[in-house]
Design an enzyme around this catalytic site. Structure first.
Site, mmCIF file in Angstrom:
data_model
loop_
_atom_site.group_PDB
_atom_site.id
_atom_site.type_symbol
_atom_site.label_atom_id
_atom_site.label_comp_id
_atom_site.label_asym_id
_atom_site.label_seq_id
_atom_site.Cartn_x
_atom_site.Cartn_y
_atom_site.Cartn_z
ATOM 1 N N GLY A 72 0.770 -1.215 0.045
ATOM 2 C CA GLY A 72 -0.141 0.125 -0.001
ATOM 3 C C GLY A 72 0.936 1.207 0.068
ATOM 4 N N ASN A 152 -7.964 4.716 8.947
ATOM 5 C CA ASN A 152 -6.965 3.596 9.591
ATOM 6 C C ASN A 152 -7.319 3.555 11.183
ATOM 7 O OD1 ASN A 152 -5.137 5.462 8.735
ATOM 8 N ND2 ASN A 152 -3.847 4.316 10.006
ATOM 9 N N GLN A 180 -7.661 0.449 3.885
ATOM 10 C CA GLN A 180 -8.582 0.306 4.904
ATOM 11 C C GLN A 180 -9.894 -0.395 4.325
ATOM 12 O OE1 GLN A 180 -7.932 -0.758 8.165
ATOM 13 N NE2 GLN A 180 -5.938 -0.250 7.935
ATOM 14 N N SER A 200 -3.843 -2.709 -0.672
ATOM 15 C CA SER A 200 -2.665 -3.653 0.121
ATOM 16 C C SER A 200 -3.289 -5.002 0.516
ATOM 17 C CB SER A 200 -2.129 -2.977 1.236
ATOM 18 O OG SER A 200 -1.192 -3.861 1.839
ATOM 19 N N HIS A 202 -2.214 -7.401 2.738
ATOM 20 C CA HIS A 202 -2.274 -7.832 4.055
ATOM 21 C C HIS A 202 -3.397 -7.372 4.998
ATOM 22 C CE1 HIS A 202 -0.041 -4.786 6.598
ATOM 23 N NE2 HIS A 202 0.073 -4.308 5.263
ATOM 24 N N THR A 238 10.708 -8.120 -11.433
ATOM 25 C CA THR A 238 10.101 -9.438 -11.497
ATOM 26 C C THR A 238 9.136 -9.531 -10.566
ATOM 27 O OG1 THR A 238 12.387 -10.366 -12.393
ATOM 28 C CG2 THR A 238 10.690 -11.830 -11.593
ATOM 29 N N CYS A 326 5.588 6.854 18.121
ATOM 30 C CA CYS A 326 6.983 7.070 19.315
ATOM 31 C C CYS A 326 8.025 7.637 18.149
ATOM 32 C CB CYS A 326 7.534 5.664 19.399
ATOM 33 S SG CYS A 326 7.892 5.586 21.107
HETATM 34 C C1 LIG Z 1 -1.749 -0.277 6.225
HETATM 35 C C2 LIG Z 1 -1.932 1.099 5.703
HETATM 36 C C3 LIG Z 1 -1.050 1.392 4.708
HETATM 37 C C4 LIG Z 1 0.255 0.905 4.099
HETATM 38 O O1 LIG Z 1 0.078 -0.456 3.412
HETATM 39 P P1 LIG Z 1 1.465 -1.423 3.496
HETATM 40 O O2 LIG Z 1 1.028 -2.462 2.430
HETATM 41 O O3 LIG Z 1 1.548 -1.596 4.927
HETATM 42 O O4 LIG Z 1 2.613 -0.549 2.765
HETATM 43 C C5 LIG Z 1 -1.477 2.729 3.943
HETATM 44 N N1 LIG Z 1 -2.849 3.272 4.004
HETATM 45 C C6 LIG Z 1 -3.685 2.818 4.866
HETATM 46 C C7 LIG Z 1 -4.868 3.688 5.342
HETATM 47 C C8 LIG Z 1 -3.167 1.487 5.819
HETATM 48 O O5 LIG Z 1 -4.151 1.242 6.731
#
Ligand SMILES: *Cc1c(COP(=O)(O)O)cnc(C)c1O
Length: 393
Positions: A72, A152, A180, A200, A202, A238, A326
Site C-alpha cells: 500500500g 485506519n 482500509q 494492500s 495484508h 520481476t 513514538c
Molecule cells: C496499512 C496502510 C497503508 C500501508 O500499506 P502497506 O501495505 O503496509 O505498505 C496505507 N494506508 C493505510 C490507510 C493503511 O492502513
C-alpha cells in the site's frame, strides 16, 4: 499457551489458509519467471492474470487497469509523486487531509520540499472531510486531490463519490488510499469517480508486501520504479508471483464473503461500543457512529495513558493499538485524533480495537471485563483523576 485475543486487524491480518494454499506452489514447483518465453513460465503468467482479474472485480474495474506493487505504501507514493510530476505543467497545488496515513502525509511533505504546495484539509469532529471544504480549497493550480476512503485509526468512511465528483468536474486528478476500505465496504472505482486507488493485500487476509494501484484508463502517470517492462511498463521488477496469487485469492474471498463478514463484525463492534460506554465512566467513542468501518472501535478514556493501557491489555493477551507515534523517545498523540479536535490529554488516552471475522462475542466480554478493571486501576494511580474526583466530592 497464553490466551491471545487479536483485535488489531487494521494493522495486519492473518493470511487465510485458502490463501496460503494457493500461494505455496508458486514458491515451489511453479517458479518460472512470468517474463520468460517457454511454456513453463506461462503458468506464472496465467496465475498473475487471474489474480489481476480477482483484484479488479473487488473494485469493479477492468483487469488491465490494475498494477501490482510492493504494498500500500508503494502505491500511495507512486500515485502521488508520479501524478504530481505528470501534471506539473498545469500547476503545483495538491489537496489532501490531516488524517491520511503517513504513506500519504509524508509523501506530500516530501513534495512540499520539492516546491509543491499542499493544503491539508481539517475533518469535522467525526473525521469526515466535507465536499464543501474540498470545493473551497481548490485553486486554479490544483492538480491532485488525495483523500483516503476510510481512516485506519477511527474507521471513518469518507464521502468518496462526492469528493471524486468535484474533482472530475474540474479536471483534477483524484486519488484515494482504499487500503482500509477494501474488502470491508463495497467499492466501485468508476462509480465513485476515482482516478487512482491504492490497495494492500495484508489488510484483507492476504500476504504482506504486495498491493496494487488502480489507474483509470486515460490517466497517464509515469512509473515510480524504473527498470524492466513488467506491469505494462509501469512497474518494473520481476513480479512477486506467490504474493500476487495470494492477493488474488484474498480478493476473491473478500468479495464473496463481504456482506456476511461485515454484518458479523458490525454486531461485535456495536456490542463492544455499547458495553464499554455503559460500563466505563468518562469514556468516549472517537469517529463517526454511522459512517464507520464494520470492524473499527476507537475509545478515549479520560485520566488514562493509552500506552499504559496497551501494555496492561497485552499482559492479559489482548492485542490492540493506539494511534500514537513514538518519535525520539517521547510518545506523540495521534495526528488523527488531534485533527478531529481532541485535546492532547484525551488523545493520549485513546485505544483502537479492530475486529476481524474470527473474533467472538465471548472475546468482547473478556475484553470489556479486563478494560473495566485496568482503566480503574490506572485511574487510581493518576494524580489528575485524584484531583478531579476530590473536587467532585
Ligand atoms: C496499512 C496502510 C497503508 C500501508 O500499506 P502497506 O501495505 O503496509 O505498505 C496505507 N494506508 C493505510 C490507510 C493503511 O492502513
Amino acid at each position: 499457551m497464553k490466551r491471545m485475543i487479536y483485535l488489531d486487524h487494521a494493522a495486519t491480518t492473518a493470511v487465510r489458509p485458502e490463501v496460503l494454499k494457493a500461494m505455496i506452489p508458486y514458491f515451489g514447483e511453479k517458479y518460472g519467471n512470468p517474463s520468460s518465453i517457454y511454456d513453463f513460465a506461462s503458468i506464472s503468467k496465467t496465475a498473475i492474470r487471474s489474480a489481476r482479474s480477482a483484484v479488479a472485480s473487488l473494485i469493479g474495474a477492468d483487469e488491465r487497469d490494475i498494477y501490482f506493487t510492493g504494498g500500500g505504501s508503494e502505491a500511495d507514493n507512486w500515485a502521488i509523486k508520479c501524478a504530481a510530476e505528470a501534471y506539473s505543467h498545469r500547476g503545483h497545488h495538491i489537496i489532501t487531509s490531516k488524517i491520511e496515513h503517513h504513506a500519504v502525509l509524508h509523501t506530500c511533505q516530501y513534495l512540499e520540499r520539492c516546491g509543491y504546495s499542499v493544503t491539508y484539509l481539517t475533518p469535522d469532529e467525526s473525521g469526515i472531510i466535507s465536499p464543501r471544504a474540498l470545493r473551497t480549497a481548490i485553486r486554479p493550480d490544483t492538480i491532485l486531490v488525495s483523500i483516503m476512503t476510510a481512516n485506519n485509526e477511527i474507521g471513518t468512511i469518507e464521502p468518496i463519490r462526492e469528493l471524486g465528483q468535484i474533482c472530475r468536474e474540474r479536471g483534477i486528478l483524484f486519488h484515494t488510499d482504499a487500503v482500509q476500505a477494501l474488502g470491508q465496504i463495497p467499492m466501485h472505482a468508476e462509480k465513485m469517480n476515482i482516478d487512482l486507488l491504492s490497495a494492500s493485500a495484508h489488510k484483507l487476509q492476504g500476504p504482506k508486501g504486495v498491493g496494487c494501484l488502480y489507474i483509470r484508463p486515460g490517466i497517464s502517470i509515469g512509473p515510480l520504479i524504473h527498470g524492466g517492462g513488467q506491469e505494462r511498463h509501469r512497474r518494473a521488477g520481476t513480479e512477486n508471483v506467490p504474493g500476487i496469487v495470494g492477493f488474488g485469492k484474498a480478493a476473491q474471498l473478500a468479495l464473496a464473503e463481504m456482506n456476511t463478514r461485515a454484518k458479523k463484525e458490525r454486531e461485535l463492534r456495536d456490542y463492544l461500543i455499547r458495553s464499554v460506554l455503559s460500563q466505563i465512566p468518562y469514556s468516549r467513542l472517537n469517529g463517526s457512529p454511522s459512517s464507520r468501518l464494520p470492524g473499527n472501535v476507537n475509545f478515549s478514556f479520560q485520566f488514562v495513558e493509552g500506552e499504559s493501557l496497551l501494555i496492561m491489555l497485552d499482559m492479559e493477551g489482548i492485542c490492540a493499538s493506539s494511534g500514537s507515534a513514538c518519535t525520539s523517545g517521547s510518545v506523540d498523540p495521534s495526528h488523527v485524533l488531534l485533527a478531529i479536535g481532541l485535546p492532547e490529554e484525551i488523545a493520549r488516552g485513546s485505544i483502537r480495537f479492530t475486529i476481524g471475522e474470527e473474533n467472538t462475542r465471548e472475546e468482547m466480554d473478556y475484553v470489556v471485563q479486563k478494560l473495566v478493571s485496568i482503566v480503574s486501576r490506572l485511574r487510581e494511580m493518576s494524580p489528575a483523576y485524584e484531583a478531579f474526583s476530590s473536587k467532585r466530592k
